[in-house]
Enzyme design. Structure first.
Site, PDB file in Angstrom:
ATOM      1  CG  LEU A  38      77.912  19.023  46.164  1.00 31.99           C
ATOM      2  CD1 LEU A  38      78.991  17.944  46.153  1.00 31.99           C
ATOM      3  CD2 LEU A  38      76.569  18.409  45.841  1.00 31.99           C
ATOM      4  CG  ASP A  39      72.760  21.003  50.986  1.00 31.75           C
ATOM      5  OD1 ASP A  39      73.030  22.197  50.761  1.00 31.75           O
ATOM      6  OD2 ASP A  39      71.631  20.505  50.810  1.00 31.75           O
TER       7      ASP A  39
END
Length: 307
Positions: A38-39
Site C-alpha cells: 500500500l502506498d
C-alpha cells in the site's frame, strides 16, 4: 513462536515495509511478511503474515481487493495522486453529470489492461520504475491484464467553482496488480480532462475487511498484556477458497512424507490442472495439494505443518 495472519490497519504516512519492521519489533520475530504493498498515502487493510503464515503470503497477494476513494478532475500530476508535481491543468467549466460519470466508470469495468505508472515499484530491466522516474527517465512499461469486478460511485460528486475541479467518490473491486491511481487517470481520459486519485482507503484484502483490522496501538496493548497471539487469524483464513479434504490416519502418514493422493482421495469432480485441495488432519490444515492431470493424482504444492 506465534503463527497466524494479523489484519493490520495501515495508517497513512507509513510504507508497507515500515509496518513489517514495526510488527517484527512488537512480535519479536523476523519471520514477518505483508500481502500486498500500500502506498504511504493510502490507509486500510494490510494483512501481515507471522511465523509459518509467511508460507501463505502468495495466496493473500493473489486475492482480490476492494477500495473506496476519490478522483479529482481538472489537473494531473507526475505520480497520478496528490503527492506529485502538477503537470497539466484543464478547467472543468461545467460539471459532468452523474450519468456521464457512471458511463466512464463502466468503461473501466471488466477485463482491461493497464500500463503501470512510472512512480511504482514494478521492475524494468532490473530497476524499479520509481528509480527511473526520480532520474527524470521514462521507459517502456509492459502492459498488465487486470479485472475490475465493480467500479461505482458511492455518493454524488462535488464541484469546486473556485478551482474549477470536480471530485468523484467511488468504490472499486479489482484483481491483484491493479493501480487505482491509473484507473483514476483513465477515467479522466474517458471524460476528456486530466485527473488524479485524490484519496484512497483499502476496504478489503485477503478475505479481511476494514472493520476486522487492528491498529498499532491495539497491538501494543495486547503485547503488554501478553495476549498478542489472540489477534492472529489462523493460516487457513488465506486458503478459504480451496475445498477441504479431511485425511484419515493412514492418509496422513503418507501425506506428511510428501506422498501423492489419488484423484478419488481428492474428492473433486472433474479436477484439472488448476484444481487444488486443502488437506486437513485432526482439524488442522496441513498442506495444499495440486492436481496433475497427466498422472491423474494430487501432489504436494505447499506444506504448512508435518506434526
Amino acid at each position: 513462536m506465534l503463527n497466524g495472519i494479523l489484519p493490520l490497519y495501515k495508517p497513512r504516512g507509513m510504507t508497507s515495509f515500515d509496518c513489517v519492521a514495526k510488527i517484527r519489533r512488537l512480535y519479536q520475530t523476523r519471520k514477518v511478511g505483508h500481502s500486498g504493498t500500500l502506498d504511504p498515502n493510502v490507509d486500510g487493510v494490510l494483512p501481515i503474515c507471522i511465523g509459518n503464515a509467511t508460507k501463505v503470503v502468495q495466496f493473500l497477494v493473489a486475492s482480490g481487493k476492494e477500495y473506496q476513494g476519490s478522483i479529482t478532475l481538472g489537473f494531473a500530476t507526475t505520480t497520478e495522486d496528490l503527492d506529485g508535481e502538477e503537470i497539466a491543468r484543464q478547467a472543468v467549466t461545467e460539471p459532468f453529470t452523474s450519468d456521464q460519470v457512471d458511463a466512464a466508470l463502466a468503461q473501466m469495468t471488466g477485463a482491461i489492461t493497464q500500463i503501470p505508472p512510472m512512480f511504482s515499484a514494478v521492475k524494468v530491466n532490473g530497476r524499479r520504475l520509481y528509480d527511473y522516474a526520480r532520474s527524470g527517465e521514462t521507459v517502456e512499461r509492459p502492459e498488465r491484464h487486470i479485472t475490475i469486478s465493480s467500479f461505482k460511485q458511492r455518493q454524488a460528486s462535488t464541484y469546486d467553482s473556485a478551482t474549477q475541479t470536480q471530485t468523484i467518490y467511488f468504490t472499486v473491486a479489482c484483481s491483484k496488480g491493479t493501480y487505482v491511481r491509473t484507473l483514476a487517470v483513465d477515467v479522466g481520459k474517458v471524460l476528456g480532462v486530466p485527473a488524479v486519485m485524490s484519496d484512497l482507503t483499502r476496504l478489503k484484502s485477503g478475505g479481511f475487511t476494514l472493520d476486522e483490522t487492528v491498529t498499532f496501538e491495539e497491538i501494543a496493548a495486547h503485547v503488554d498484556a501478553g495476549t498478542a497471539g489472540a489477534l492472529l487469524a489462523p493460516i487457513d483464513k488465506a486458503l478459504s477458497q480451496y475445498p477441504r479434504v479431511t485425511l484419515t490416519d493412514e492418509q496422513w502418514q503418507r501425506v506428511k512424507n510428501g506422498a501423492f493422493i489419488t484423484a478419488a482421495e481428492g474428492q473433486q469432480t472433474d479436477p484439472d490442472a488448476n484444481t487444488m485441495v486443502a488437506l486437513v488432519y485432526q482439524n488442522s490444515l496441513k498442506c495444499l495439494y495440486s492436481y496433475r492431470p497427466d498422472e491423474q493424482r494430487y501432489k504436494p504444492f505447499k506444506m504448512f505443518a508435518v506434526n
